[in-house]
Design an enzyme around this catalytic site. Structure first.
Site, PDB file in Angstrom:
ATOM      1  CG  HIS A   8      -0.522   0.346   2.454  1.00  0.00           C
ATOM      2  ND1 HIS A   8       0.157  -0.553   3.333  1.00  0.00           N
ATOM      3  CD2 HIS A   8      -0.294   1.373   3.273  1.00  0.00           C
ATOM      4  CE1 HIS A   8       0.709  -0.156   4.480  1.00  0.00           C
ATOM      5  NE2 HIS A   8       0.558   1.196   4.475  1.00  0.00           N
ATOM      6  CD  GLU A  72      -2.035   3.872   6.219  1.00  0.00           C
ATOM      7  OE1 GLU A  72      -2.172   4.192   7.551  1.00  0.00           O
ATOM      8  OE2 GLU A  72      -1.070   3.291   5.601  1.00  0.00           O
ATOM      9  CG  ASN A  76      -3.302  13.790  11.057  1.00  0.00           C
ATOM     10  OD1 ASN A  76      -3.021  12.780  11.687  1.00  0.00           O
ATOM     11  ND2 ASN A  76      -2.891  13.617   9.914  1.00  0.00           N
ATOM     12  CG  HIS A 101       1.695   9.771 -10.887  1.00  0.00           C
ATOM     13  ND1 HIS A 101       2.957  10.123 -11.378  1.00  0.00           N
ATOM     14  CD2 HIS A 101       1.473   8.728 -11.459  1.00  0.00           C
ATOM     15  CE1 HIS A 101       3.389   9.420 -12.194  1.00  0.00           C
ATOM     16  NE2 HIS A 101       2.650   8.318 -12.325  1.00  0.00           N
ATOM     17  CD  GLU A 147       0.347   7.719 -15.582  1.00  0.00           C
ATOM     18  OE1 GLU A 147       0.772   7.843 -16.931  1.00  0.00           O
ATOM     19  OE2 GLU A 147       1.291   7.372 -14.741  1.00  0.00           O
TER      20      GLU A 147
END
Length: 157
Positions: A8, A72, A76, A101, A147
């Site tokens: 991830h 992920e 906050n 990206h 992209e």
């Protein structure tokens, strides 16, 4: 033993309601897990797995680190209501230039571009812009670049 894999990447987000709507309703990802911490919440998302039946919430959470292409989103708490919050560096402008990206593969970039334009998704680069005519770039709600690439590229002559 299985070789390592890239599992991830993480983006910090301002407002989870806006970002989750974008990634789930517009891009088609699903929430794999929601993990609150002391003053933040991490949301793990992924595209539905081909050939895999529906999984329970528990199964999705338990297998989130066993699959590739997970995103992920880290929220906050409080950033969504803070009038002084300026957002996070997206990596493509100063300050904070460095990260570029992420990319998602689609069957037909032109059709996906048309679909996203109809949904008023902002584009950084359309297919017809620049020299790279096989890919386009959209912006997520926090300004991160995504992209759009074809699942397969034509063979070079």
């Amino acid at each position: 033993m299985a070789p390592p894999m890239l599992n991830h990447t993480m983006f910090r987000i301002k407002d989870p309601k806006v970002s989750l709507k974008f990634y789930t309703e517009i891009l088609g990802m699903e929430i794999l897990d929601e993990s609150p911490g002391g003053d933040f919440t991490n949301y793990f998302l992924g595209f539905p797995e081909e050939g895999v039946g529906a999984k329970t919430v528990e199964e999705k959470a338990a297998t989130k680190t066993a699959r590739q292409g997970v995103l992920e989103l880290c929220h906050n708490w409080g950033t969504e209501t803070d009038p002084d919050f300026k957002g996070y560096a997206n990596g493509n402008s100063e300050p904070g230039r460095g990260f570029g990206h992420i990319a998602i593969s689609v069957d037909d970039v032109q059709a996906e571009q048309a679909r996203l334009l109809a949904l008023n998704v902002p584009f950084k680069k359309r297919l017809e812009d620049g020299r790279m005519r096989h890919s386009a770039f959209i912006l997520d709600p926090d300004g991160y670049w995504i992209e759009l690439v074809p699942r397969s590229l034509p063979k070079k002559l």
